[in-house]
Scaffold this active site. Sequence first.
Site, PDB file in Angstrom:
ATOM      1  N   GLY B  13      -4.089  49.024  -5.541  1.00 15.79           N
ATOM      2  CA  GLY B  13      -3.693  48.122  -4.471  1.00 15.79           C
ATOM      3  C   GLY B  13      -2.943  46.904  -4.998  1.00 15.79           C
ATOM      4  O   GLY B  13      -3.314  46.341  -6.015  1.00 15.79           O
ATOM      5  N   ASP B 138     -10.876  42.893  -5.802  1.00 17.13           N
ATOM      6  CA  ASP B 138     -12.321  43.103  -5.646  1.00 17.13           C
ATOM      7  C   ASP B 138     -13.140  42.385  -6.713  1.00 17.13           C
ATOM      8  O   ASP B 138     -14.342  42.230  -6.563  1.00 17.13           O
ATOM      9  CB  ASP B 138     -12.645  44.598  -5.686  1.00 17.13           C
ATOM     10  CG  ASP B 138     -12.088  45.332  -4.483  1.00 17.13           C
ATOM     11  OD1 ASP B 138     -11.927  44.699  -3.433  1.00 17.13           O
ATOM     12  OD2 ASP B 138     -11.803  46.540  -4.606  1.00 17.13           O
ATOM     13  N   GLY B 181     -13.899  45.011   0.199  1.00 17.20           N
ATOM     14  CA  GLY B 181     -14.818  45.058  -0.930  1.00 17.20           C
ATOM     15  C   GLY B 181     -15.928  46.049  -0.650  1.00 17.20           C
ATOM     16  O   GLY B 181     -16.947  45.687  -0.088  1.00 17.20           O
ATOM     17  N   ARG B 182     -15.719  47.325  -1.033  1.00 13.61           N
ATOM     18  CA  ARG B 182     -16.663  48.365  -0.683  1.00 13.61           C
ATOM     19  C   ARG B 182     -17.990  48.199  -1.432  1.00 13.61           C
ATOM     20  O   ARG B 182     -19.059  48.362  -0.868  1.00 13.61           O
ATOM     21  CB  ARG B 182     -16.033  49.740  -0.994  1.00 13.61           C
ATOM     22  CG  ARG B 182     -16.573  50.896  -0.204  1.00 13.61           C
ATOM     23  CD  ARG B 182     -16.317  50.744   1.289  1.00 13.61           C
ATOM     24  NE  ARG B 182     -14.909  50.658   1.614  1.00 13.61           N
ATOM     25  CZ  ARG B 182     -14.094  51.693   1.785  1.00 13.61           C
ATOM     26  NH1 ARG B 182     -14.551  52.906   1.653  1.00 13.61           N
ATOM     27  NH2 ARG B 182     -12.825  51.508   2.097  1.00 13.61           N
ATOM     28  N   ARG B 298      -4.810  40.855   1.320  1.00 14.89           N
ATOM     29  CA  ARG B 298      -4.247  41.153  -0.005  1.00 14.89           C
ATOM     30  C   ARG B 298      -2.728  41.051  -0.019  1.00 14.89           C
ATOM     31  O   ARG B 298      -2.125  40.986  -1.081  1.00 14.89           O
ATOM     32  CB  ARG B 298      -4.683  42.533  -0.481  1.00 14.89           C
ATOM     33  CG  ARG B 298      -3.872  43.684   0.062  1.00 14.89           C
ATOM     34  CD  ARG B 298      -4.258  44.986  -0.621  1.00 14.89           C
ATOM     35  NE  ARG B 298      -3.328  46.040  -0.263  1.00 14.89           N
ATOM     36  CZ  ARG B 298      -3.596  47.327  -0.300  1.00 14.89           C
ATOM     37  NH1 ARG B 298      -4.784  47.725  -0.690  1.00 14.89           N
ATOM     38  NH2 ARG B 298      -2.698  48.218   0.030  1.00 14.89           N
TER      39      ARG B 298
END
Lengths: 404, 404
Positions: B13, B138, B181-182, B298
Amino acid sequence: MASGKILVAQGGGPTAVINQSLVGVALEARRFGQIGHIYGARHGVRGIIDEDFVDLTQETSHNLELVANTPSSALGSTRDKPDAAYCHEIFKVLQAHQIGHFFYIGGNDSSDTVRIVSQEAQAANYDLRCIHIPKTIDNDLVGNDHTPGFPSAARFVAQAFAGANLDNAALPGVYVGVVMGRHAGFLTAASALGKKFPDDGPHLIYLPERVFDLNKFLLDVKTMYERHGRCVIAVSEGIHDASGTPIAALLAKEMEHDAHGNVQLSGNGALADLLCEEIKAKLKIKRVRGDTFGYLQRSFIGCVSDVDQREAREVGEKAVQFAMWGSRDGSVAIKRTGFYSVDYELLPVEDVAGKTRVMEDEFIAANGTDVTDAFRMYLRPLLGSGMPDAFRLRHNPVAKVLHK
Amino acid sequence: MASGKILVAQGGGPTAVINQSLVGVALEARRFGQIGHIYGARHGVRGIIDEDFVDLTQETSHNLELVANTPSSALGSTRDKPDAAYCHEIFKVLQAHQIGHFFYIGGNDSSDTVRIVSQEAQAANYDLRCIHIPKTIDNDLVGNDHTPGFPSAARFVAQAFAGANLDNAALPGVYVGVVMGRHAGFLTAASALGKKFPDDGPHLIYLPERVFDLNKFLLDVKTMYERHGRCVIAVSEGIHDASGTPIAALLAKEMEHDAHGNVQLSGNGALADLLCEEIKAKLKIKRVRGDTFGYLQRSFIGCVSDVDQREAREVGEKAVQFAMWGSRDGSVAIKRTGFYSVDYELLPVEDVAGKTRVMEDEFIAANGTDVTDAFRMYLRPLLGSGMPDAFRLRHNPVAKVLHK
């Protein structure tokens, strides 16, 4: 002659610069010797009914300047839409506090409140000067070149699409960004100002001023995706079919399952998600992402147009000047006088209240999915100075060795 | 000794500052006489396989500086996650082009690619220096104090919540903001830096490091709403129950209708919408709004930390220095040396690849819905200079006249 007490309030959705207008009123009023007290009503007309006033005269000019640069409504706002009875209550409180000047910063509903309160005062033969100060990110007040708050929100949308376009160029796919504006497409159209290079997105823009046809939409997306290998799309939350039915409702039905079920179809992520699902299902494109800009576009701190700040301050100052030196109630309006400069005038409140401006035809491209250069020329100076800019590597390809 | 050709690529990303690292490599490499050519692979490892290279040596330093300040990956990126066979193909292309140094800017997956390619080269006895350059919003790379890209995204989240809090204070209700943010909650936790006054939001923060319990959540919201008359909530997209099941999936099921139906439950507005519906239904609160920050956090252009810019540039520069003056492959890492200053070291790639950092316990408050001062101290210097600030009117109440 009107008394030496003024009351100011803020109504409707907050903007990035609405406190500039508040501070414009407060500081300009201090320059008039006959004004003894400057009251602020907390949470708009609700605070008037509740007699919830603060004395802004006791504020320092330093703190007022800091508040002016803070987004959202420092006095608080309300969604109350006063009817005649409500306005009568407002008038009674103004009378009890011997308010001589009433300034209401807001959009359509607020201007209508000013109109009714003004009539109440005249009917009661009470000496009250009522001034409406324009504010709305939707840019939908008639009689104004544009409205304070719109330029900063437009700047957010333009910057958001400039970034989304760069992201989409790095990881190609389809991107759908849903923008506020139920009836007027100005804010959605601002996405076009995020575009720099000819192949940049947004490649398609859908406005509430044009009827949305799903099959046409899918064909548009397919065409752009084949041309650019990607597609960035700006969509107004207010898109609807020929009958006026919101597209989110239609899509939920068409998908023949209870998508978003009892979940409301506006003010959330439903439209973006449903459009993305439609694109995935019908066009078999794998990477499809949607964002709903939501409150970020009106409340994000740190994205503001300096032109907007200045003008929002000026409409507040001019409101006081019109009130003190003029002889009638009204709504302050912005007139464009040059490229780029503005002046202000006081319109009859009746000319503004209860009316909705939508995008002029000359601002919308013939194909219905883009804006015109006239719109770009209209909007660009409003975005202010220091707009971030995007640059690309120049293309110097290296000859292949393995797969010649 | 390694050849005079270097190759740089960007993976995963995009971030606001990933081009700083690219330009750091390109400009630093020009300072080494033995480097003849600096190639960039378009769209990450995919561009290596396809031999889709551009010659960055032909760029002007002026344009490189402009690109450095442009967010997203200027070379393009990819979501390809190379396995051993894919890495073998990469190696074959590097060999064919006589690449002596390979720099890959990216997160976890990218570091793993570097690890495998490095092993391939050693097995083939080919003289290749492989360096991984860290990047991820992240902040989940082990061995790093923090990762380039995270500070700017954190700044966006902090500014977004600062603004959302002001909006919510003006028009009180419940606001839910869903943040990326998994597995790691750093970005969601950054919302706490948007808070200034003690009663400001976010009033509740939900991180993937803690198990999410719906009843506890509703009780938390009720408590805060009663205390403040409003409630601003930051939620990580990765919240899950004790079994690891995503909350969006649970909620869709609990609501006993096919909410969001076939719509995917992540990467869209489902979680925010479902949480809002739950609050409305169970707590009978009328004004409940949710935003999913999505790609904005982002890719938004114009919200960047100058500290992040500088460090992202430096990791690129240091990567070249480690490659040219060092004798081993590795992953560049940021070490904090003071409040606030950093230095860089080269970690073995194996120490970084395939591992995920989550928020340390000392950063999460005991109640599980806030961060600690240790976290605030950790994050604040990363956000950089010029953070927008919020100010309030001081409270000077006016005595009531009508309703004494």
